[in-house]
Structure formats: structure tokens, C-alpha cells
Design a protein around this motif. Structure first.
Motif, PDB file in Angstrom:
ATOM      1  N   CYS A  48     -21.179 -22.018  42.135  1.00 44.41           N
ATOM      2  CA  CYS A  48     -20.336 -23.112  41.693  1.00 44.41           C
ATOM      3  C   CYS A  48     -21.162 -24.378  41.505  1.00 44.41           C
ATOM      4  O   CYS A  48     -20.855 -25.202  40.654  1.00 44.41           O
ATOM      5  N   GLU A  60     -13.827 -13.588  34.857  1.00 42.31           N
ATOM      6  CA  GLU A  60     -14.268 -14.857  35.411  1.00 42.31           C
ATOM      7  C   GLU A  60     -15.447 -14.615  36.345  1.00 42.31           C
ATOM      8  O   GLU A  60     -15.532 -13.591  37.009  1.00 42.31           O
ATOM      9  N   LYS A  61     -16.332 -15.589  36.405  1.00 41.27           N
ATOM     10  CA  LYS A  61     -17.464 -15.486  37.332  1.00 41.27           C
ATOM     11  C   LYS A  61     -17.187 -16.362  38.548  1.00 41.27           C
ATOM     12  O   LYS A  61     -16.716 -17.487  38.403  1.00 41.27           O
ATOM     13  N   TYR A  62     -17.493 -15.801  39.726  1.00 39.53           N
ATOM     14  CA  TYR A  62     -17.221 -16.557  40.946  1.00 39.53           C
ATOM     15  C   TYR A  62     -18.508 -16.828  41.706  1.00 39.53           C
ATOM     16  O   TYR A  62     -19.476 -16.065  41.610  1.00 39.53           O
ATOM     17  N   CYS A  63     -18.435 -17.883  42.484  1.00 40.60           N
ATOM     18  CA  CYS A  63     -19.625 -18.288  43.251  1.00 40.60           C
ATOM     19  C   CYS A  63     -19.961 -17.228  44.306  1.00 40.60           C
ATOM     20  O   CYS A  63     -19.085 -16.692  44.975  1.00 40.60           O
ATOM     21  N   GLN A 100     -16.840 -18.136  46.517  1.00 37.89           N
ATOM     22  CA  GLN A 100     -15.834 -17.437  45.713  1.00 37.89           C
ATOM     23  C   GLN A 100     -15.017 -18.361  44.812  1.00 37.89           C
ATOM     24  O   GLN A 100     -13.971 -17.973  44.322  1.00 37.89           O
ATOM     25  N   ARG A 101     -15.501 -19.610  44.637  1.00 38.19           N
ATOM     26  CA  ARG A 101     -14.815 -20.472  43.653  1.00 38.19           C
ATOM     27  C   ARG A 101     -15.399 -20.221  42.264  1.00 38.19           C
ATOM     28  O   ARG A 101     -16.388 -19.496  42.131  1.00 38.19           O
ATOM     29  N   GLU A 102     -14.808 -20.833  41.290  1.00 40.31           N
ATOM     30  CA  GLU A 102     -15.267 -20.603  39.917  1.00 40.31           C
ATOM     31  C   GLU A 102     -16.721 -21.038  39.777  1.00 40.31           C
ATOM     32  O   GLU A 102     -17.137 -22.060  40.324  1.00 40.31           O
ATOM     33  N   TYR A 144     -20.325 -21.993  37.702  1.00 36.32           N
ATOM     34  CA  TYR A 144     -20.765 -22.644  36.468  1.00 36.32           C
ATOM     35  C   TYR A 144     -22.229 -22.391  36.166  1.00 36.32           C
ATOM     36  O   TYR A 144     -22.666 -22.551  35.051  1.00 36.32           O
TER      37      TYR A 144
END
Lengths: 368, 423
Positions: free
Chosen positions: A48, A25-28, A32-34, A36
Motif C-alpha cells: 500500500c 484487485e491487488k492487496y498489500c 491487506q489494504r489496497e 499501489y
């Protein structure tokens, strides 16, 4: 620093999930949120939303975008020589982040300093591992950035981490202890725990003296900070005494600076800005301004002291090239010093004023 | 005791450190009674170096000038130690920054002084500094005394107060003890002037200026002696007279006696024995009333010397014997050795070798008891020399004539004389 136009602040593209190995998964970068979207320049940083991308770009990413590529691309390669090179890169990255964060902080841009401080801490953890003493500077930096934004809970946690690390390693150098105590002092000042703040600032000054000497600018800054706490406690006599000490030290410093400046001006070398780093100058100006305001608010005005501080400010603005402000402060200083017959500052202030006026009337030959 | 305390501190420290991270847990552990909880200050006291503790205390209370002063003093202490030759007494003591008690005293009084300075009461500032100057009595701490006395006496504001004047007297005293007589004289004269202007009394109710008179009397006399040694008799006599005058004014009998004695010595070396003797007789009276046997012996010896120079050997011997008796009765072996040696020399000069040998022997014995090696050697040599001379005196004519018969006579004598006791 010119304000960043939205168009020039980096380009972001959507993450193409198929372009990356599955299951990772890639995080901000910031929260550190998901994530996009990603930075289209380096393609190794993710966000994010566009706001965070924007903030990171302004804060630090613009400077380190291309540096991150080798560091993050070769993260999983275990060849020792590559790892060693990467470690060197990370060290360099930490240094850049620290400098950027510090300069932004001293300019009072806490929000913009945050991404750099974050990056510094992340890279430090990456390089040295969690719970190591090398993280202390990064913790302090991040705490300072948060302090400016009022995130006191975060500051408390970060500083506790740093304090714990220092407590475990008392043989750590004086400079790191000094930084920690200064941050703690600032933290307790903001939370209103003034006695504890005094304790930390006192330690801050002590360590600054040990490390940089009694007359250093770090010590002087410590004096200024502790004076602020005394001012909050209403102990005006102590504040006055501390401020006059600070003003005297800076007067010495600025006078010698002015002298070298004049020498250079004679040889017609335009170096007015490079004398003093911008951030330091901003900090100094701010402190002097606070001191002048404090003195002018007192019921029993110490004219001597006001003249000294105003002269300081005039010299500072003269050296940094703002003739208009220099003239303003110089005339304030002159007014104050004229109230005391045969004041020792009257002459140098008049000299400075004359210089300012002569430069203003000339069509500015030396200044481009 | 210390171990218990440090264990307590460690546990407390542990609690403090972990408290922020595990707040719930500390809450549970917090069964210790309130009195055992150490404050931040107490922790700092045990955990940090004395230097850091004191510096932080001062800064916390806002005494930044005291802090700078102490910091500079500590730095210069370390510098002096670094420049001191190895095995110098300075290095036997721990550095100042490790002596908690001294640091605490400096902190206390400097802080008080700074507070007084802020309030503008200059006299109080001087009093605190004077106190600090007096506090350091150890010879290793003289430099600190100098610092504090100077910082008290040389102030722009309050430099003419009573405390500052007293500090200046102390400075004069210190400079005199260090041998810097010119500086001592300067300080004492300035202090005396201030004391005369101020008209203060000392704790015993006497005028403060008398202290200056005593001090100056001593300094002038010492200076006079120095000029005497440099053979500048006029300046020396003037200074010595000045010294006596000051000492009379100062009113201290022993200082007075000493100054008279020094003045007498000055007169003696310039050849005025009559005047010198008069002064020495006054000394004898003064020392007698003070019951200062050493002074008495010294004066008798000086009188004897004047008598000898005048050729009055009888009286000279009489005086010296009186002083030797005095030495013996008050068990002053070293003086006895010295006086006996002088007596022996005088007897040998007037050709009474037996008496002379007797005194040399007494001198030798006394020097042995007093462990005065130099005197002991002198007495030994003199004794041997005098004995030998008195021995060969009867055969001196044989020695002078270069003939076989005289040699034979001498050999005869040598073989028959045995081991007689000649003295």
C-alpha cells in the motif's frame, strides 16, 4: 546484521493496472489494504505504501523475493506436476520464513520478525487450508512476533486459534504442545495473569522434558521463564532455587563448550563464531544477565551463585570472542569465589583470566 | 457416575474452547451454576495423564527438584519394565506413571521435603523421605523404597539425623532380605553407631539402638551360617557368637532364640556337641516361653542329632518322639513328616524294622497331607526298602547259597507267603 541503507532495500515501482488482468484487485502484502506499488524485482508482491515495502524487504522479502516468482506466477495452473512442484516450493518457503522469524525474534527484533511470520502463516494457509493443525506453528510464530510489539489482542486471538487446533488434536506431538504452552505462558505473564501463566509454563517444561529430555536447553529455558513469573509474585526462594538449577546446567554446558573451543584454538582453526549460533548466544547472554542482576539485588547475597553465573558469562563471551567482556565477568566471578575459602570454581576462573590476558597482550595472531 | 462426570467435563470443555471465539454465545449459555464450573486444574486432572497432571502440579508450585526426581524415577521404571523378561511379575502391575495414588503420595512428600530443604530444616527433609521409603511395601516397589531410603540416609546435610538413621536400619533390613549380607552388615553397623551417638527412642519408648542390635544379631548369624556352609569354621563361630551377643543386647526373645540356635548349629558342625546341646536347651526354654512350636521342634531335632552323634540313642529317640508328639498335637504336618522320617531312619539303624516302618508310614502320610512331594518320595522309598529288607531277612541264607534246593525253597516261600502285612 548491518543496517540496511534505504538505497539498497529493494526497488519499488508503481503498479501499472493495465499490466494485470482486470477485476483482480491487488492487496498489500502486510496489511491487506489496497495496493499501489509493487516490488520491481519479482513483480508479484504488492504494497500500500513505501513504508510497508521497506518493512517487508528488511523482514523477509530480501531473502525470498525470487522464490515467490514461480509460486505466485503459477498459482492458477492446474497441471498436477506443476502443482506438486509448487507445493514443494511452498514448504521450503515456510521453512525459510520460520527460521528467519525465529532468529529475529531471539535477537529481540519483533518488528522485523513480523513480515516473516505473516508470510509463514499466509503460505501455510495457502498450502494446508484454513483451520488445519499444520497452521499451529505459524500461529505461534506470529503471536510471538506480536507479543514483542505489545499487540495483545492479536496475540490472544492467534493463540486461541492455535489452542483450539491443539485441543481438537490431542495426539499432536509434545514439541508443538510445548511451543503453544510457552507462548501462552508468555502471553499471560504480559497480561499479568500470573497463576495461569504458571500453569502454562509448567506444562511447557513437562512437554520439553518429554520431547527433548531433562537436561535439554529447551527445558532450561522453561525453568528460566517460570522463574520470572515467581519473581513477579515475590517468591524469591523459589526463584533462587530455579536460577541456581539453570546456572548449574549451563555451567556444565559452557564448560564443555570451552573445552572444545580450546582444543580448536590449539590447532589454530578460527571458528570462534560458528560455535554458537548468534541468536542462541544473544538469548543466553540475556538470561544470564537477568539472573546475575537478580542475585546482586538480593539482600542476602549468595556469593557461590554469583560466582557461578559470572563464570558462565565470562566463558560465553570468551567463546564468542569478546575478550574485554570476558575479562570483566571473569574478574567479577573471581571476586565472588575468593570470598569462600577453597571454592571449587576459583581455579578454573583464574585459568580463564590468564588465557584472556595472554590473548589480549599478543597482537592477536589467530584472529583475523 | 463416571459417565456423568465425563459428560459434564465434555460440555464444560466445549464451552471453554468456544468461549474465546464466540464470547457472546457463551455468555448466553452460561446458565450453569458456579459450582459446576470446572477450574483449569480440574480439567487437567481428568483430561491429562496422571503423570502430566502431577508433574505440572509440582512445577506450578515451584518444586522443580521434586519434578526432576519424579521424572527420572518414572523414566527408570519404564526402562526396568522394558528390560524385564516377559511374564515377570513386574509386568503384571501397571507402570508407575499410571498409578495415580502412588504418584500423588510421592508428589506430596517430595514437595514437602523440597520446601523444608529450601528453608534449611534438614531433619524435616529426612522425615519426608523416610515416610516415602516406608510407604512402598509392595515387593514390586522395593526399588522405590531403596531409592528413598538411600536419598534419606546418604544426605550430606541431615544424614546423621534420627530419620536418616532409621532409614539406614530399613536399608539394612532390605539388603538382608535381598540376600546382600555384606551390604546389610555395613549399613546396620553404621546405623547402630549413629543410633548410639544420637541416643534416640523409638515410638514405643525403647532406645533406637536396640533395633540395630536385633538387626545386626540376625545379620551376623546369617553371615555365620554362610561361612559355615563354606566350611570356614573359625570365622563362622566368631560371627555366630557375635550374633548371639548382639541379639542378647537387642532384647528381643525370638531373635535371641534364633541366634542361639544358629550358634548351636555352628558348634554342632564343628563337633562340640556338649556346648551345642547346652545352647539348644536354652533355645527350648526360650521357644517354650514364646510358645513357638516350630522353634521347639527345630531345637529338639537339633538336640537329637547331637545325642545321636554322641551315641546316646535311647535319649535321642526319646527327644524325637517328644517332638513328633508336639507336631501332632499342633498339627504341623510338614515337620511331623520330617521328624518321623528321622525317627524311622534311627530305628532302622538300631535294627528295629517294624518300628521303623511304622514311622516311615507316618511320615509318608503326613507328607501327603502337607503336600511335601520331596519328603513324600523319600518316605516312600525308605518304607519300601525297609519292608523288603525285613521280609527277606529270614531267607537270606538261602539266597546266598547257589544250590537247586535253596532255589526250590525260595520258590516255595514265594508261592505260599500270600499278601501278608509285614509292617
Amino acid at each position: 546484521m548491518e543496517p540496511d541503507e534505504p538505497g539498497t532495500s529493494g526497488v519499488a515501482t508503481k503498479i501499472m493496472p493495465l499490466a494485470f488482468p482486470k477485476g483482480k484487485e491487488k492487496y498489500c502484502e502486510l496489511c491487506q489494504r489496497e495496493a499501489y506499488i509493487q516490488c520491481s524485482e519479482c513483480q508479484v508482491t504488492f504494497y500500500c505504501n513505501a513504508d510497508h515495502q521497506q518493512a517487508d524487504w528488511v523482514g523477509i522479502h530480501e531473502r525470498i523475493c525470487q522464490m515467490l516468482v514461480p509460486i505466485r506466477a503459477m498459482k492458477d495452473i492446474y497441471d498436477p506436476s506443476v502443482r506438486k512442484k509448487n507445493q514443494l516450493r511452498k514448504r521450503h518457503l515456510i521453512k525459510i520464513c520460520t527460521l528467519v522469524a525465529q532468529s529475529k525474534l531471539s535477537e529481540g527484533k519483533g518488528e522485523e520478525a513480523l513480515p516473516a511470520a505473516h508470510c509463514c502463516l499466509q503460505t501455510s494457509i495457502d498450502l494446508y487450508g484454513p483451520n488445519t493443525i499444520q497452521l499451529v506453528p505459524a500461529y505461534i510464530l506470529l503471536a510471538e512476533a506480536n507479543m514483542g510489539l505489545g499487540n495483545l489482542a492479536v496475540v490472544a486471538e492467534l493463540l486461541s486459534q492455535a489452542e483450539w487446533a491443539v485441543l481438537k488434536n490431542p495426539e499432536l506431538g509434545a514439541s508443538i504442545q510445548q511451543q503453544l504452552h510457552r507462548s501462552l505462558g508468555q502471553f499471560y505473564t504480559t497480561t499479568g495473569n500470573l497463576e495461569t501463566a504458571l500453569f502454562h509454563f509448567a506444562n511447557d517444561i513437562y512437554f520439553a522434558c518429554e520431547e527433548y529430555g531433562l537436561d535439554s536447553s529447551a527445558t532450561t529455558k522453561g525453568y528460566f521463564l517460570i522463574a520470572d513469573v515467581f519473581a513477579r509474585q515475590g517468591k524469591t526462594l523459589i526463584v533462587h532455587s530455579l536460577y541456581s538449577e539453570v546456572a548449574e546446567r549451563w555451567h556444565k554446558h559452557l564448560s564443555s563448550l570451552l573445552e572444545t573451543h580450546q582444543k580448536h584454538a590449539d590447532s589454530s582453526v578460527d571458528s570462534s563464531v560458528s560455535f554458537y549460533e548468534k541468536s542462541q548466544r544473544v538469548e543466553m547472554e540475556e538470561m544470564l544477565r537477568v539472573m546475575l542482576e537478580f542475585e546482586q539485588k538480593q539482600s542476602r547475597r549468595d556469593v557461590n551463585h554469583i560466582a557461578l553465573i559470572a563464570h558462565n558469562l565470562a566463558m560465553l563471551w570468551f567463546v564468542s570472542g569478546d575478550l574485554h567482556k570476558a575479562q570483566d565477568f571473569a574478574s567479577t566471578a573471581l571476586q565472588a569465589s575468593m570470598q569462600i575459602p577453597k571454592h571449587k570454581l576459583t581455579e578454573p576462573i583464574q585459568e580463564l583470566l590468564q588465557q584472556v590476558e595472554s590473548l589480549q597482550t599478543e597482537p592477536q595472531p589467530g584472529f583475523a | 457416575m463416571i459417565r456423568i462426570v465425563s459428560a459434564k467435563i465434555l460440555t464444560r470443555l466445549y464451552y471453554l474452547c468456544t468461549s474465546r471465539m464466540k464470547q457472546v454465545e457463551t455468555f448466553r449459555n452460561r446458565k450453569v451454576s458456579d459450582s459446576s464450573i470446572l477450574s483449569r486444574k480440574e480439567i487437567a486432572m481428568f483430561r491429562n495423564t496422571p503423570k502430566q497432571y502431577m508433574c505440572v502440579e509440582m512445577l506450578q508450585d515451584g518444586y522443580h527438584r521434586s519434578f526432576s526426581e519424579l521424572f527420572i524415577l518414572l523414566r527408570s521404571d519404564l526402562e526396568q519394565r522394558a528390560n524385564a523378561p516377559p511374564k515377570s511379575p513386574r509386568l503384571q502391575e501397571p507402570p508407575l506413571e499410571e498409578q495415580r495414588e502412588k504418584l500423588e503420595t510421592i508428589r506430596l512428600h517430595l514437595s514437602r521435603a523440597e520446601k523444608a530443604e529450601r528453608d534449611g530444616s534438614w531433619t524435616a527433609v529426612c522425615e519426608e523421605r523416610l515416610h516415602l521409603g516406608r510407604y512402598f511395601t509392595d515387593p514390586m516397589d522395593i526399588w522405590l523404597s531403596f531409592h528413598f531410603y538411600h536419598s534419606c540416609a546418604d544426605r550430606v546435610f541431615g544424614g546423621r539425623s534420627k530419620a536418616a538413621t532409621e532409614a539406614r536400619f530399613h536399608l539394612a533390613e532390605l539388603y538382608r532380605q535381598q540376600g546382600d549380607l555384606v551390604e546389610a552388615r555395613d549399613q546396620a553397623e553404621r546405623a547402630l553407631k549413629q543410633a548410639e551417638d544420637g541416643g534416640w527412642l523409638d515410638p514405643e519408648g525403647r532406645p533406637l539402638r536396640l533395633w540395630g542390635c536385633r538387626e545386626l544379631g540376625e545379620i551376623y548369624s546369617l553371615l555365620g551360617e554362610a561361612y559355615l556352609a563354606a566350611k570356614q569354621y573359625d570365622t563362622a563361630t566368631m560371627l555366630l557368637q557375635l550374633g548371639s551377643k548382639m541379639a542378647i543386647e537387642g532384647g528381643d526373645q525370638s531373635v535371641k532364640a534364633e541366634s542361639f540356635f544358629r550358634e548351636g548349629m555352628g558348634l554342632q558342625s564343628s563337633g562340640d556337641h556338649q556346648a551345642a546341646k547346652e545352647l539348644f536347651n536354652t533355645c527350648v526354654e526360650l521357644f517354650g516361653s514364646l510358645q513357638d512350636v516350630k522353634g521347639l521342634v527345630k531345637s529338639y531335632k537339633a538336640i537329637a542329632k547331637s545325642l545321636q552323634s554322641e551315641g546316646n540313642i535311647e535319649e535321642c529317640i526319646e527327644t524325637l518322639e517328644k517332638s513328633a508328639d508336639l507336631c501332632q498335637s499342633s498339627d504341623l504336618q510338614e515337620r511331623l513328616a520330617d521328624i518321623s522320617l528321622t525317627l524311622g531312619c534311627i530305628y532302622s539303624d538300631v535294627n528295629r524294622p517294624l518300628k521303623s516302618c511304622e514311622y516311615f508310614l507316618q511320615s509318608y502320610k503326613a507328607a501327603c497331607t502337607a503336600r511335601e512331594v520331596l519328603l513324600q518320595h523319600k518316605a516312600q522309598v525308605k518304607l519300601g526298602y525297609t519292608c523288603a529288607h525285613s521280609l527277606i531277612k529270614t531267607h537270606i541264607s538261602e539266597m546266598k547259597t547257589p544250590s537247586l534246593s535253596s532255589v526250590n525253597q525260595l520258590v516255595d516261600w514265594k508261592e505260599t507267603r500270600g499278601h501278608q502285612n509285614f509292617c
